[in-house]
Design a protein around this motif. Structure first.
Motif, PDB file in Angstrom:
ATOM      1  N   UNK A 120       5.225  -0.162  -3.398  1.00  0.00           N
ATOM      2  CA  UNK A 120       4.042   0.457  -2.815  1.00  0.00           C
ATOM      3  C   UNK A 120       3.337   1.309  -3.862  1.00  0.00           C
ATOM      4  N   UNK A 121       2.032   1.213  -3.915  1.00  0.00           N
ATOM      5  CA  UNK A 121       1.286   2.037  -4.884  1.00  0.00           C
ATOM      6  C   UNK A 121       1.360   3.517  -4.493  1.00  0.00           C
ATOM      7  N   UNK A 122       1.405   4.347  -5.506  1.00  0.00           N
ATOM      8  CA  UNK A 122       1.481   5.783  -5.252  1.00  0.00           C
ATOM      9  C   UNK A 122       0.103   6.387  -4.980  1.00  0.00           C
ATOM     10  N   UNK A 123      -0.922   5.715  -5.399  1.00  0.00           N
ATOM     11  CA  UNK A 123      -2.262   6.261  -5.217  1.00  0.00           C
ATOM     12  C   UNK A 123      -2.681   6.231  -3.748  1.00  0.00           C
ATOM     13  N   UNK A 124      -3.677   7.002  -3.453  1.00  0.00           N
ATOM     14  CA  UNK A 124      -4.188   7.109  -2.091  1.00  0.00           C
ATOM     15  C   UNK A 124      -4.801   5.784  -1.657  1.00  0.00           C
ATOM     16  N   UNK A 125      -4.433   5.354  -0.478  1.00  0.00           N
ATOM     17  CA  UNK A 125      -4.928   4.066   0.007  1.00  0.00           C
ATOM     18  C   UNK A 125      -6.184   4.277   0.856  1.00  0.00           C
ATOM     19  N   UNK A 126      -7.193   4.730   0.227  1.00  0.00           N
ATOM     20  CA  UNK A 126      -8.464   4.926   0.934  1.00  0.00           C
ATOM     21  C   UNK A 126      -9.170   3.584   1.101  1.00  0.00           C
ATOM     22  N   UNK A 127      -9.970   3.532   2.160  1.00  0.00           N
ATOM     23  CA  UNK A 127     -10.662   2.298   2.501  1.00  0.00           C
ATOM     24  C   UNK A 127     -12.166   2.516   2.508  1.00  0.00           C
ATOM     25  N   UNK A 128     -12.861   1.444   2.423  1.00  0.00           N
ATOM     26  CA  UNK A 128     -14.312   1.425   2.653  1.00  0.00           C
ATOM     27  C   UNK A 128     -14.588   0.319   3.659  1.00  0.00           C
ATOM     28  N   UNK A 169       0.446  -9.604  -1.004  1.00  0.00           N
ATOM     29  CA  UNK A 169       0.720  -8.198  -1.291  1.00  0.00           C
ATOM     30  C   UNK A 169      -0.011  -7.286  -0.302  1.00  0.00           C
ATOM     31  N   UNK A 170      -1.226  -7.649   0.074  1.00  0.00           N
ATOM     32  CA  UNK A 170      -1.977  -6.840   1.043  1.00  0.00           C
ATOM     33  C   UNK A 170      -1.304  -6.863   2.417  1.00  0.00           C
ATOM     34  N   UNK A 171      -0.696  -7.996   2.781  1.00  0.00           N
ATOM     35  CA  UNK A 171       0.043  -8.062   4.037  1.00  0.00           C
ATOM     36  C   UNK A 171       1.217  -7.099   4.018  1.00  0.00           C
ATOM     37  N   UNK A 172       1.910  -7.007   2.891  1.00  0.00           N
ATOM     38  CA  UNK A 172       3.039  -6.093   2.793  1.00  0.00           C
ATOM     39  C   UNK A 172       2.588  -4.647   2.842  1.00  0.00           C
ATOM     40  N   UNK A 173       1.395  -4.366   2.332  1.00  0.00           N
ATOM     41  CA  UNK A 173       0.835  -3.020   2.461  1.00  0.00           C
ATOM     42  C   UNK A 173       0.583  -2.678   3.926  1.00  0.00           C
ATOM     43  N   UNK A 174       0.081  -3.627   4.684  1.00  0.00           N
ATOM     44  CA  UNK A 174      -0.225  -3.391   6.094  1.00  0.00           C
ATOM     45  C   UNK A 174       1.042  -3.283   6.938  1.00  0.00           C
TER      46      UNK A 174
END
Length: 297
Positions: A240-248, A268-273
């Motif tokens: 998982x990325x350490x940076x903030x997972x901000x969205x637009x 990879x995006x599915x694993x993030x979700x």
């Protein structure tokens, strides 16, 4: 003739008679008591039959062959003989599997025997189950998600971002709403309720159907096991990325504000979700399955 002349003649006659008697006695004794040295052989007109020792030769030959096949080992030469336990190989049980087009009910029955949370089997699509598994894994290993061939039904809730208004109310910020991770909880529970050892053994039985389904995708000479290995490794290696997972949200769809995160592939995006905690559980199960798969090889 005078008396002196006749007296010797009388004694001579007596002497001759005595000698003849003695001779006759000796001859009688000899011929009656001395055995005849010559044997009388009676001859007949019948032919002489000589019996060849055929039975004896056959028995000797048979005994010789037995000695060759089963040599007699003298205990005095090699020491006392020890008893050797002969272990017979286990009988190979041949498992009958159905045709690929008729395998759905068989697969579903098998799953009920390896999953202890049987009520969660409702999350699976019970149509073309083997083909769905093969297509999904093949796409996932390449970073894609084949939603139309997913083995699972869709979650009842959709992904949603969390809308945050800035302090100056100048802009709207969309953040990752971690409460949406809960929509994957049942899928994770299904995954960790699997008996990994039984699953790997069953995968061995299922392999001919998997090979057939994979060849239908245009890979007749390729090994699906390698594709499965790539897919498992992709999950295990994901961080998982350490940076903030901000969205637009420029439109209906969400995007990651970070260009690096937006450049991640669909898998990879599915694993993030799915969420970090859920993914850690999936990783632990996959690690156990992967070890057993490697031992099987």
């Amino acid at each position: 003739m005078s008396s002196s002349d006749s007296k010797p003649s009388s004694w001579a006659l007596v002497t001759i008679i005595i000698i003849m008697v003695i001779g006759l006695f000796l001859s009688w004794k000899f011929f009656l008591t001395e055995p005849d040295n010559e044997k009388v052989v009676e001859t007949t007109n019948e032919p002489t039959i000589i019996e060849a020792p055929l039975v004896e030769d056959l028995n000797s030959r048979k005994q010789a062959e037995e000695n060759i096949n089963n040599p007699i080992i003298e205990e005095s030469i090699i020491g006392p003989l020890s008893t050797i336990e002969v272990i017979e190989p286990a009988a190979v049980i041949k498992v009958e599997i159905p045709a690929l087009n008729e395998s759905d009910s068989w697969v579903k029955d098998k799953l009920t025997s390896i999953i202890w949370r049987k009520e969660l089997l409702e999350l699976l699509i019970d149509e073309d189950m083997v083909r769905r598994f093969v297509v999904f894994v093949d796409n996932f290993s390449q970073g894609n998600i084949a939603y139309s061939h997913s083995p699972f039904i869709k979650p009842t809730t959709s992904f949603a971002g969390k809308k945050v208004i800035s302090e100056d109310e100048a802009q709207v910020i969309w953040k990752f709403d971690e409460s949406t991770f809960k929509r994957f909880s049942l899928y994770v529970d299904l995954f960790r309720s699997v008996n990994s050892e039984t699953l790997v053994e069953w995968y061995k039985e299922l392999h001919p159907l998997i090979k057939q389904a994979y060849s239908e995708l245009g890979y007749p000479d390729q090994d699906f096991d390698q594709v499965l290995q790539v897919a498992i490794t992709k999950v295990l290696d994901f961080e998982f990325p350490k940076e903030n997972r901000e969205l637009v949200r420029p439109s209906v769809m969400y995007r990651y504000k970070s260009e690096e995160m937006e450049a991640l592939d669909a898998a990879d995006k599915l694993m993030l979700r799915i969420g970090k905690d859920n993914l850690l559980i999936i990783k632990s199960v996959l690690l156990e399955i992967n070890e057993k798969l490697n031992k099987r090889e």
